[in-house]
Design an enzyme around this catalytic site. Structure first.
Site, PDB file in Angstrom:
ATOM      1  CG  ASP A  13       8.599  46.641 -35.995  1.00  8.96           C
ATOM      2  OD1 ASP A  13       8.949  47.397 -35.079  1.00  8.96           O
ATOM      3  OD2 ASP A  13       7.419  46.330 -36.236  1.00  8.96           O
ATOM      4  CE  LYS A  16      13.372  52.507 -37.787  1.00 12.01           C
ATOM      5  NZ  LYS A  16      12.384  51.453 -38.035  1.00 12.01           N
ATOM      6  CE  LYS A  18      23.521  43.775 -36.625  1.00 13.71           C
ATOM      7  NZ  LYS A  18      23.765  42.408 -37.011  1.00 13.71           N
ATOM      8  N   GLY A  40      10.385  51.042 -30.772  1.00 17.98           N
ATOM      9  CA  GLY A  40      11.139  50.185 -29.866  1.00 17.98           C
ATOM     10  C   GLY A  40      12.404  49.769 -30.568  1.00 17.98           C
ATOM     11  CG  HIS A  41      15.201  52.190 -31.688  1.00 21.13           C
ATOM     12  ND1 HIS A  41      14.975  51.985 -33.024  1.00 21.13           N
ATOM     13  CD2 HIS A  41      14.852  53.461 -31.436  1.00 21.13           C
ATOM     14  CE1 HIS A  41      14.501  53.101 -33.546  1.00 21.13           C
ATOM     15  NE2 HIS A  41      14.408  54.009 -32.601  1.00 21.13           N
ATOM     16  NE  ARG A 143      -2.812  76.452 -35.854  1.00 24.13           N
ATOM     17  CZ  ARG A 143      -3.484  77.070 -36.809  1.00 24.13           C
ATOM     18  NH1 ARG A 143      -2.994  78.145 -37.370  1.00 24.13           N
ATOM     19  NH2 ARG A 143      -4.654  76.615 -37.192  1.00 24.13           N
ATOM     20  CD  GLN A 224       7.090  55.237 -35.423  1.00 27.63           C
ATOM     21  OE1 GLN A 224       7.309  56.386 -35.748  1.00 27.63           O
ATOM     22  NE2 GLN A 224       7.199  54.835 -34.178  1.00 27.63           N
ATOM     23  CE  LYS A 331      14.672  39.910 -37.019  1.00 28.37           C
ATOM     24  NZ  LYS A 331      13.393  40.083 -36.351  1.00 28.37           N
ATOM     25  CG  LEU A 332      20.130  36.897 -45.988  1.00 35.19           C
ATOM     26  CD1 LEU A 332      19.095  37.279 -47.047  1.00 35.19           C
ATOM     27  CD2 LEU A 332      21.529  37.013 -46.573  1.00 35.19           C
ATOM     28  CG  ASP A 333      19.665  35.568 -39.315  1.00 32.43           C
ATOM     29  OD1 ASP A 333      19.440  36.737 -39.693  1.00 32.43           O
ATOM     30  OD2 ASP A 333      19.365  35.156 -38.179  1.00 32.43           O
TER      31      ASP A 333
HETATM   32  P1  IMP Z   1       0.828  54.847 -33.440  1.00 32.44           P
HETATM   33  O1  IMP Z   1       2.174  55.251 -33.946  1.00 32.44           O
HETATM   34  O2  IMP Z   1       0.859  54.318 -32.036  1.00 32.44           O
HETATM   35  O3  IMP Z   1      -0.174  55.928 -33.658  1.00 32.44           O
HETATM   36  O4  IMP Z   1       0.343  53.610 -34.334  1.00 32.44           O
HETATM   37  C1  IMP Z   1       0.007  53.769 -35.722  1.00 32.44           C
HETATM   38  C2  IMP Z   1       0.458  52.565 -36.534  1.00 32.44           C
HETATM   39  O5  IMP Z   1       1.877  52.541 -36.568  1.00 32.44           O
HETATM   40  C3  IMP Z   1       0.038  51.211 -35.971  1.00 32.44           C
HETATM   41  O6  IMP Z   1      -0.184  50.322 -37.053  1.00 32.44           O
HETATM   42  C4  IMP Z   1       1.252  50.750 -35.184  1.00 32.44           C
HETATM   43  O7  IMP Z   1       1.316  49.356 -35.056  1.00 32.44           O
HETATM   44  C5  IMP Z   1       2.360  51.284 -36.088  1.00 32.44           C
HETATM   45  N1  IMP Z   1       3.603  51.538 -35.364  1.00 32.44           N
HETATM   46  C6  IMP Z   1       3.891  52.555 -34.543  1.00 32.44           C
HETATM   47  N2  IMP Z   1       5.153  52.477 -34.082  1.00 32.44           N
HETATM   48  C7  IMP Z   1       5.684  51.377 -34.656  1.00 32.44           C
HETATM   49  C8  IMP Z   1       6.985  50.772 -34.615  1.00 32.44           C
HETATM   50  O8  IMP Z   1       7.929  51.246 -33.968  1.00 32.44           O
HETATM   51  N3  IMP Z   1       7.139  49.652 -35.357  1.00 32.44           N
HETATM   52  C9  IMP Z   1       6.142  49.128 -36.131  1.00 32.44           C
HETATM   53  N4  IMP Z   1       4.922  49.664 -36.210  1.00 32.44           N
HETATM   54  C10 IMP Z   1       4.706  50.775 -35.484  1.00 32.44           C
END
Ligand code: IMP
Length: 437
Positions: A13, A16, A18, A40-41, A143, A224, A331-333
């Site tokens: 989070d 990335k 933007k 989630g972008h 596998r 991530q 997000k410096l603002d």
């Molecule tokens: P999973 O990726 O769903 O297996 O979650 C494993 C850990 O990664 C958890 O703490 C989630 O909150 C974190 N996580 C997975 N995807 C994201 C992301 O896009 N942003 C922030 N944390 C994430």
């Protein structure tokens, strides 16, 4: 050609989406290398906010090609939902979106087992996004995974599905006391989506190799962040793939020698979703103010994100693990109104400084962050587009971050919109990422 990796240097989070959207115009192809629809972008174009989970945000740029690499795990229903939404908006995807034939498919039993396992763990749960990501990667390593290319032969697909389901149903009923799943129903659902997925299927490693040989530039997009990396993160509170820069090669089929640099993305503070240690976490009104002003709620799950001060121990570690070429601060603002801003410069344990980043989460839970205090600038920075126009305290803060992370900062983001960004074009490290030799 110039192939660059964009990687999150914290717990995901970092913004990335933007930054990738902003620099996509300097590349020909955008490729994702790991994760799935757990990511989630968020991208804001004009007044429209879009959240993409699987498809790289480069797809919003006409003429750019997007690749979902072999290292990504794919829920075909999530993929087609995004495809449908983008096509409804009139975006042309034909010849612009390629999905690796080697990428693994998320199956309904992955989600069922993940839900049951998180319940079994209770207080010790990982706090996953419940998308079946971990169990899908488990099957890949064991596998027994089913891949995108397997959708071409639905008889063979059915055999693999039945074999896997025999095992998974035993696990679901005998270990977790959960309900069984029906293979005919699953087969029927996957049969229905198969043509929609196969429409985009390609040998993407071969495609990227050809593109590189033809002098086209590729932006490799990680999901991530480094501290959620299965090897280098705060294990076991991590995701199940290599989110750090190293994953870009295995997750796409490009070789290390074909990568020209790594752009790290970091927030001006720190956030984390889900369980696990977070040394600079703020459980007070400052943390709440950052959450509110930074709209720190998960783009995928809507969960409130845990917020805290910038952690340079994390930053330095991530700079090394990823071999960062240069850094973006986002997000410096969000810090605009704070009177005092703290930075964790390192950790101490029983009064002694800790040298390397702890491998053990129990140890990381016990460390004491060492803080230094910086005066806030208490001025609105939202319209600033030149570095020199930032308040002096903000410039001092950024200089200090660069110094303690030992990486120069070449892009600063001051809001979700594309134009709320300062790009230090003269930075030689930034130029090396975008140059075409
Ligand atoms: P999973 O990726 O769903 O297996 O979650 C494993 C850990 O990664 C958890 O703490 C989630 O909150 C974190 N996580 C997975 N995807 C994201 C992301 O896009 N942003 C922030 N944390 C994430």
């Amino acid at each position: 050609m110039s192939n660059a990796i964009v990687v999150g240097t914290q717990w995901g989070d970092e913004g990335k989406g933007k930054i990738v959207d902003l620099i996509t115009e300097r590349f020909d192809v955008v490729a994702r290398y790991q994760g799935g629809h757990n990511a989630g972008h968020t991208v804001v174009v004009g007044d429209r906010k879009r959240v993409l989970h699987l498809i790289p945000s480069g797809i919003l740029h006409p003429g750019k090609v997007c690749v979902i690499g072999n290292g990504v795990v794919i829920d075909p229903f999530a993929l087609l939902k995004e495809v449908e939404a983008l096509e409804e908006e009139g975006l042309e995807l034909e010849g612009r979106l390629f999905v690796s034939n080697r990428a693994h498919l998320i199956m309904p039993y992955h989600m069922a087992i993940e839900a049951a396992e998180e319940q079994r763990l209770g207080e010790a749960r990982i706090g996953t996004t419940s998308r079946g990501i971990g169990p899908c990667y488990e099957d890949k390593m064991a596998r027994r995974g089913i891949r995108v290319g397997d959708l071409r032969d639905l008889d063979a697909f059915r055999d693999r599905l039945q074999s896997n389901l025999k095992l998974k149903n035993k696990i679901l009923t005998r270990i977790y006391g959960a309900k069984t799943l029906n293979s005919d129903e699953i087969l029927e659902r996957y049969r229905r989506v198969a043509p929609g997925v196969l429409r985009f299927m390609a040998d993407t490693a071969e495609y990227l190799q050809r593109a590189t040989r033809a002098g086209r530039s590729i932006l490799l997009e990680g999901a991530q962040g480094t501290l959620l990396d299965i090897d280098h993160g705060t294990y076991p509170f991590v995701t199940s793939s290599n989110a750090s820069a190293g994953g870009a090669c295995s997750g796409t089929g490009l070789g290390p020698g074909q990568i020209d640099g790594v752009l790290g993305i970091s927030k001006a503070y720190t956030t984390r979703v889900g369980s696990g240690p977070f040394p600079t976490e703020l459980d007070d009104e400052v943390g709440e103010a950052i959450r509110r002003r930074g709209a720190e709620f998960g783009a995928t799950t809507g969960r409130p994100r845990r917020c805290g001060w910038f952690d340079a121990a994390v930053g330095r570690y991530a700079a090394r693990i990823n071999g960062l070429t240069t850094l973006v601060i986002t997000k410096l603002d969000v810090l605009d109104e704070l009177e005092e801003i703290r930075v964790c410069t390192g950790y101490e344990m029983q009064g002694r400084p800790i040298g390397s980043f702890p491998m053990d989460v129990a140890e990381l839970e016990r460390v004491r962050p060492v803080y230094e205090s910086h005066p806030g600038w208490q001025r609105d920075t939202s319209g600033v587009t030149e570095y020199a126009d930032l308040p002096r305290q903000a410039r001092d803060y950024l200089s200090r971050l660069a110094e303690i992370i030992e990486t120069d900062i070449s892009i600063i983001s001051l809001g979700p919109k594309r134009d709320a960004t300062i790009i230090l074009e003269e930075s030689p490290n930034l130029q090396s990422l975008f140059s075409r030799g």
